[in-house]
Write an enzyme that holds these catalytic residues in place. Sequence first.
Site, PDB file in Angstrom:
ATOM      1  N   SER A   1       0.829  -1.208   0.000  1.00  0.00           N
ATOM      2  CA  SER A   1       0.000   0.000   0.000  1.00  0.00           C
ATOM      3  C   SER A   1       0.863   1.256   0.000  1.00  0.00           C
ATOM      4  O   SER A   1       0.347   2.363  -0.217  1.00  0.00           O
ATOM      5  CB  SER A   1      -0.942   0.007   1.213  1.00  0.00           C
ATOM      6  OG  SER A   1      -0.207  -0.223   2.406  1.00  0.00           O
TER       7      SER A   1
ATOM      8  N   GLU B   1      -9.070  -9.660   4.532  1.00  0.00           N
ATOM      9  CA  GLU B   1      -9.437  -8.296   4.139  1.00  0.00           C
ATOM     10  C   GLU B   1     -10.833  -8.258   3.521  1.00  0.00           C
ATOM     11  O   GLU B   1     -11.137  -9.025   2.590  1.00  0.00           O
ATOM     12  CB  GLU B   1      -8.400  -7.729   3.141  1.00  0.00           C
ATOM     13  CG  GLU B   1      -8.732  -6.292   2.727  1.00  0.00           C
ATOM     14  CD  GLU B   1      -7.575  -5.532   2.091  1.00  0.00           C
ATOM     15  OE1 GLU B   1      -6.448  -6.052   2.055  1.00  0.00           O
ATOM     16  OE2 GLU B   1      -7.832  -4.397   1.621  1.00  0.00           O
TER      17      GLU B   1
ATOM     18  N   LYS C   1       4.854 -11.226   3.494  1.00  0.00           N
ATOM     19  CA  LYS C   1       3.413 -11.488   3.311  1.00  0.00           C
ATOM     20  C   LYS C   1       3.153 -11.765   1.839  1.00  0.00           C
ATOM     21  O   LYS C   1       3.734 -11.101   0.965  1.00  0.00           O
ATOM     22  CB  LYS C   1       2.580 -10.297   3.797  1.00  0.00           C
ATOM     23  CG  LYS C   1       1.071 -10.506   3.590  1.00  0.00           C
ATOM     24  CD  LYS C   1       0.222  -9.559   4.429  1.00  0.00           C
ATOM     25  CE  LYS C   1       0.092  -8.171   3.859  1.00  0.00           C
ATOM     26  NZ  LYS C   1      -0.500  -8.091   2.509  1.00  0.00           N
TER      27      LYS C   1
ATOM     28  N   GLU D   1      -0.050 -12.519  -0.967  1.00  0.00           N
ATOM     29  CA  GLU D   1      -1.493 -12.511  -1.242  1.00  0.00           C
ATOM     30  C   GLU D   1      -1.901 -13.806  -1.952  1.00  0.00           C
ATOM     31  O   GLU D   1      -1.181 -14.263  -2.854  1.00  0.00           O
ATOM     32  CB  GLU D   1      -1.864 -11.301  -2.114  1.00  0.00           C
ATOM     33  CG  GLU D   1      -1.723  -9.979  -1.372  1.00  0.00           C
ATOM     34  CD  GLU D   1      -2.292  -8.791  -2.136  1.00  0.00           C
ATOM     35  OE1 GLU D   1      -2.926  -8.994  -3.202  1.00  0.00           O
ATOM     36  OE2 GLU D   1      -2.101  -7.649  -1.665  1.00  0.00           O
TER      37      GLU D   1
HETATM   38  O1  KIV Z   1      -0.392  -3.393   1.809  1.00  0.00           O
HETATM   39  C1  KIV Z   1      -1.133  -3.289   2.799  1.00  0.00           C
HETATM   40  O2  KIV Z   1      -1.247  -2.231   3.430  1.00  0.00           O
HETATM   41  C2  KIV Z   1      -1.886  -4.455   3.217  1.00  0.00           C
HETATM   42  C3  KIV Z   1      -2.890  -4.263   4.310  1.00  0.00           C
HETATM   43  C4  KIV Z   1      -4.121  -3.695   3.729  1.00  0.00           C
HETATM   44  C5  KIV Z   1      -3.144  -5.503   5.057  1.00  0.00           C
HETATM   45  O3  KIV Z   1      -1.737  -5.495   2.671  1.00  0.00           O
END
Ligand code: KIV
Length: 270
Positions: free
Chosen positions: A51, A187, A119, A121
């Site tokens: 993000s 999410e 992380k 997705e």
């Molecule tokens: O990139 C991000 O900020 C995220 C959050 C919305 C969990 O993946």
Amino acid sequence: MSGIDAKRVRTRHFFEAKAAGSPISALTSYDAMSARIFDEAGIDMLLVGDSAANVVLGRETTLSITVDEMIVFAKAVVLAARRALVVVDLPFGSYEISPEQAVSSAVKIMKETGAQAVKVEGGVERAETISAIVTAGIPVCGHIGFTPQSEHALGGPVIQGRGSGAENLTRDARAVEAAGAFAVVLEMVPAVIAAQVTRDIEIATIGIGAGPDTDGQILVWQDAFGFNRAKTARFVRHYANLGDSLLDAARAYADDVSARSFPAAEESYE
Ligand code: KIV
């Protein structure tokens, strides 16, 4: 106050927190100053989210951010965080081609930033990828429900897991858990479905727009603290109005400069 009682948060604390019913707090962070403050506040997990593409770089979607750009942000956060677990997003295009590509991207991020986890997705379709990264010794946080990197395929920021989608979401959560992830972000999922998934798996669920019954919560800090002055999603609670404060401060400074009232004698050298 934090739900995790530890001098340095590690992935094992996520299992302990879930077992103890202690909520896990998480925020995004992309720079040293915010990371230092959030760490001092006792936030358990700092996510260097892709993000950053939106809230730092001003881009429309997260798709264009690169591994090298993520590394710049992640290095700053890692340098500042003393206690929180730092997790870095694998950006779009850095893991989808093969598990080998994913391991290579994750290794680069871990080596160059000093972060503690990545992380990824995706659910069932990413199980092999998650498993390969975990086998390489790198902790993985999953991310299912609405996954912003797939926003074009999903038709925009749409709630996931409604109706027959609930079964898919449960399958995704179980696949991420079986692949070895230590936690999973949910999410934009209906609260009752998120609660059901949270009961169904042993790894911690970290919700964003997923109701009150997940094991933890995460928000993008610019949204939660009002640095982002645009309209935010329904699930965001606004804890501060930093954007308005900054606007007032910048206007006051501009006025002082115009009036030649800044700097004063005590702000100048003799
Ligand atoms: O990139 C991000 O900020 C995220 C959050 C919305 C969990 O993946």
